[in-house]
Design an enzyme around this catalytic site. Sequence first.
Site, PDB file in Angstrom:
ATOM      1  N   GLU A  91      91.460  73.025  89.815  1.00 13.82           N
ATOM      2  CA  GLU A  91      91.870  73.860  88.650  1.00 13.82           C
ATOM      3  C   GLU A  91      93.371  73.897  88.326  1.00 13.82           C
ATOM      4  O   GLU A  91      94.208  73.770  89.445  1.00 13.82           O
ATOM      5  CB  GLU A  91      91.465  75.293  89.027  1.00 13.82           C
ATOM      6  CG  GLU A  91      89.936  75.739  88.883  1.00 13.82           C
ATOM      7  CD  GLU A  91      89.340  76.911  89.244  1.00 13.82           C
ATOM      8  OE1 GLU A  91      88.308  77.354  88.641  1.00 13.82           O
ATOM      9  OE2 GLU A  91      90.058  77.910  89.809  1.00 13.82           O
ATOM     10  N   CYS A 103      97.891  83.818  91.654  1.00 14.81           N
ATOM     11  CA  CYS A 103      98.253  83.297  93.246  1.00 14.81           C
ATOM     12  C   CYS A 103      97.004  83.633  94.117  1.00 14.81           C
ATOM     13  O   CYS A 103      96.684  84.747  94.160  1.00 14.81           O
ATOM     14  CB  CYS A 103      99.835  83.970  93.510  1.00 14.81           C
ATOM     15  SG  CYS A 103      99.986  83.438  95.120  1.00 14.81           S
TER      16      CYS A 103
END
Length: 357
Positions: free
Chosen positions: A106, A348
Amino acid sequence: MGEKIICGENIERELLQLFPEEILSALLNGGYSEKELRSFYGDNIFRWLHSRLKKDPMDFSDIPKSLRQFLSNEFTIFQFNEAHSFLSKDGSEKVRLMCLDRHEIETVYLPYRKWRSVCVSSQIGCKWGCSFCYTGKMGFKRNLTASEIVEQVYWFVRKYGTITHVVYMGMGEPLDNYEQVLRSIKLLNHPEGQRIGMRKITISTVGIIPSIERLLSERIQVNLAISLHNPIPEEREYQIPAERVYPLKKLLPLLRKYYQITRRQITFEYVVLPGINDTNRHARALVKILRGWDCKVNLIPYNVVGISSKERKKYKSACSHFMAKLYHLGISKVTVRSSRGWDIAGGCGQLALMSHG
């Protein structure tokens, strides 16, 4: 084109990984006539690949047709097999890409004001297993090649135009894949390619000491971000298992040396875990290890996949309170990261090929 090279094996046959001079050498080693080869062909081919982002050598109109045919027959140009896109309410986009060996990764596009950043992955999975990171729960599969890394950026260049910043903060530990990460950085920075400035490229690492020493010897002006997350070593090792191998007592002196030589301000990343690493004791310990040198603390709200906006507020609030403690103790260079793409599991620590988004 010729037989595909899986995962970048036989680098001399995978054109997207090569610099202009390496392209020339690969052509000669591959059997192309030295008599017909011109020195500028390397630059021309590189520009088609990295500036114009073309995949078919027959489109390379400023080189002879015979060479175009030779490239088609004898070399490969990496591209991902499939892609699935997830769009965030904040304008970010996460793309899931399938590599030639069917592994998926990703990567995330992060627009913010005048910035167009791409957060790239450097590995499939990660071996370090940080407590708050979903990628670490995948385990480690393999390193990505330079081709697989730069093509993540090029994917978004084709869609959105110029990319201003690249952050190596996606899946994996970049400095565990040093050679390919550094090659990808130099490819992205190349004057015949995308020309992304070294100072607009950031490597985030848990603190792989041998690789930081190598990076220091390179004298390149990339930004370095250290995944600190806890200033107390005996606690940090539970959140960042790399602490057991590369402890702060050895890492911090190296980072001071890194700053003194490169003059590049180091950022310490800190995922704020309410009640775990945001107490007064942690604030004092953080001030103690960072006092006296020019660095920045970047606080990150804990990104829990699947929570509501209301639930997320408490993690943002924890960052604000911890920042106030640090300000009070004398650390002025503190920011709170605007974690974009969290609603598509693109924030994150969220990249893990999950079905969210």
